[in-house]
Scaffold this motif. Structure first.
Motif, PDB file in Angstrom:
ATOM      1  N   ARG A   1       5.066  29.962  14.769  1.00 60.79           N
ATOM      2  CA  ARG A   1       4.219  30.999  14.176  1.00 60.79           C
ATOM      3  C   ARG A   1       2.974  30.381  13.552  1.00 60.79           C
ATOM      4  O   ARG A   1       1.853  30.857  13.763  1.00 60.79           O
ATOM      5  CB  ARG A   1       5.011  31.772  13.121  1.00 60.79           C
ATOM      6  N   ARG A   2       3.138  29.300  12.790  1.00 57.08           N
ATOM      7  CA  ARG A   2       2.012  28.631  12.139  1.00 57.08           C
ATOM      8  C   ARG A   2       1.048  28.072  13.184  1.00 57.08           C
ATOM      9  O   ARG A   2      -0.165  28.189  13.037  1.00 57.08           O
ATOM     10  CB  ARG A   2       2.532  27.505  11.242  1.00 57.08           C
ATOM     11  N   THR A   3       1.592  27.496  14.259  1.00 55.92           N
ATOM     12  CA  THR A   3       0.744  26.941  15.310  1.00 55.92           C
ATOM     13  C   THR A   3      -0.061  28.036  16.001  1.00 55.92           C
ATOM     14  O   THR A   3      -1.260  27.875  16.238  1.00 55.92           O
ATOM     15  CB  THR A   3       1.602  26.191  16.344  1.00 55.92           C
ATOM     16  N   ALA A   4       0.581  29.145  16.318  1.00 57.31           N
ATOM     17  CA  ALA A   4      -0.108  30.246  17.004  1.00 57.31           C
ATOM     18  C   ALA A   4      -1.200  30.847  16.131  1.00 57.31           C
ATOM     19  O   ALA A   4      -2.324  31.089  16.605  1.00 57.31           O
ATOM     20  CB  ALA A   4       0.901  31.315  17.410  1.00 57.31           C
ATOM     21  N   VAL A   5      -0.915  31.073  14.863  1.00 57.85           N
ATOM     22  CA  VAL A   5      -1.908  31.675  13.973  1.00 57.85           C
ATOM     23  C   VAL A   5      -3.084  30.729  13.759  1.00 57.85           C
ATOM     24  O   VAL A   5      -4.251  31.139  13.839  1.00 57.85           O
ATOM     25  CB  VAL A   5      -1.259  32.068  12.621  1.00 57.85           C
ATOM     26  N   THR A   6      -2.808  29.472  13.506  1.00 53.66           N
ATOM     27  CA  THR A   6      -3.894  28.514  13.257  1.00 53.66           C
ATOM     28  C   THR A   6      -4.745  28.314  14.505  1.00 53.66           C
ATOM     29  O   THR A   6      -5.974  28.322  14.435  1.00 53.66           O
ATOM     30  CB  THR A   6      -3.322  27.166  12.790  1.00 53.66           C
ATOM     31  N   ALA A   7      -4.113  28.135  15.653  1.00 50.16           N
ATOM     32  CA  ALA A   7      -4.879  27.956  16.890  1.00 50.16           C
ATOM     33  C   ALA A   7      -5.688  29.213  17.210  1.00 50.16           C
ATOM     34  O   ALA A   7      -6.838  29.126  17.652  1.00 50.16           O
ATOM     35  CB  ALA A   7      -3.946  27.608  18.042  1.00 50.16           C
ATOM     36  N   GLY A   8      -5.105  30.382  16.987  1.00 47.65           N
ATOM     37  CA  GLY A   8      -5.826  31.627  17.222  1.00 47.65           C
ATOM     38  C   GLY A   8      -7.031  31.784  16.314  1.00 47.65           C
ATOM     39  O   GLY A   8      -8.112  32.187  16.752  1.00 47.65           O
ATOM     40  N   CYS A   9      -6.868  31.461  15.047  1.00 42.56           N
ATOM     41  CA  CYS A   9      -7.993  31.540  14.095  1.00 42.56           C
ATOM     42  C   CYS A   9      -9.092  30.552  14.454  1.00 42.56           C
ATOM     43  O   CYS A   9     -10.279  30.891  14.418  1.00 42.56           O
ATOM     44  CB  CYS A   9      -7.511  31.292  12.676  1.00 42.56           C
ATOM     45  N   LEU A  10      -8.712  29.326  14.792  1.00 39.81           N
ATOM     46  CA  LEU A  10      -9.720  28.339  15.182  1.00 39.81           C
ATOM     47  C   LEU A  10     -10.445  28.767  16.446  1.00 39.81           C
ATOM     48  O   LEU A  10     -11.670  28.619  16.548  1.00 39.81           O
ATOM     49  CB  LEU A  10      -9.065  26.966  15.368  1.00 39.81           C
ATOM     50  N   GLY A  11      -9.725  29.318  17.398  1.00 36.18           N
ATOM     51  CA  GLY A  11     -10.351  29.815  18.619  1.00 36.18           C
ATOM     52  C   GLY A  11     -11.280  30.994  18.351  1.00 36.18           C
ATOM     53  O   GLY A  11     -12.375  31.090  18.921  1.00 36.18           O
ATOM     54  N   PHE A  12     -10.863  31.893  17.456  1.00 37.18           N
ATOM     55  CA  PHE A  12     -11.696  33.047  17.097  1.00 37.18           C
ATOM     56  C   PHE A  12     -12.990  32.601  16.430  1.00 37.18           C
ATOM     57  O   PHE A  12     -14.071  33.088  16.751  1.00 37.18           O
ATOM     58  CB  PHE A  12     -10.908  33.983  16.180  1.00 37.18           C
ATOM     59  N   PHE A  13     -12.888  31.644  15.501  1.00 41.03           N
ATOM     60  CA  PHE A  13     -14.097  31.133  14.848  1.00 41.03           C
ATOM     61  C   PHE A  13     -15.004  30.430  15.851  1.00 41.03           C
ATOM     62  O   PHE A  13     -16.226  30.501  15.745  1.00 41.03           O
ATOM     63  CB  PHE A  13     -13.744  30.193  13.701  1.00 41.03           C
TER      64      PHE A  13
END
Length: 101
Positions: A23-35
């Motif tokens: 969960r932490r990996t998916a959220v962090t990678a998603g946020c970094l990709g969104f930014f």
């Protein structure tokens, strides 16, 4: 000398905690990709595009290291009352036994 099974060391946290890690990996990678997508048109943001991939690789390395973490050490009697052996259990489920040298 007969030795019964003795617990030498027992970790309080024996779990790998894979679901919170995913969960932490998916959220962090998603946020970094969104930014990275937000900043795409304004400047050179290759770092923001590569950051999710780098973060995922770091999490995979940490997970593989964590699987080898020792969670339990016991002295067990060998087969048919033989020599005592040291049994080590790791967080990933691997169990190794070592003879006394």
């Amino acid at each position: 000398m007969a030795v019964s099974e003795d617990l030498l060391w027992d970790a309080t946290d024996k779990d790998i905690r894979i679901v919170p890690r995913l969960r932490r990996t998916a959220v962090t990678a998603g946020c970094l990709g969104f930014f990275g997508l937000l900043l795409w048109g304004e400047s050179d943001v290759r770092w923001a595009v590569c950051a999710p991939a780098a973060y995922v690789l770091v999490e995979i390395a940490h997970w593989s290291w964590d699987r080898g973490r020792l969670v339990e050490a016991r002295i067990v009697v060998g087969e048919a009352g033989g020599r005592a052996r040291l049994r080590l259990r790791h967080a990933g489920g691997r169990i190794t036994e070592h003879d006394r040298s």
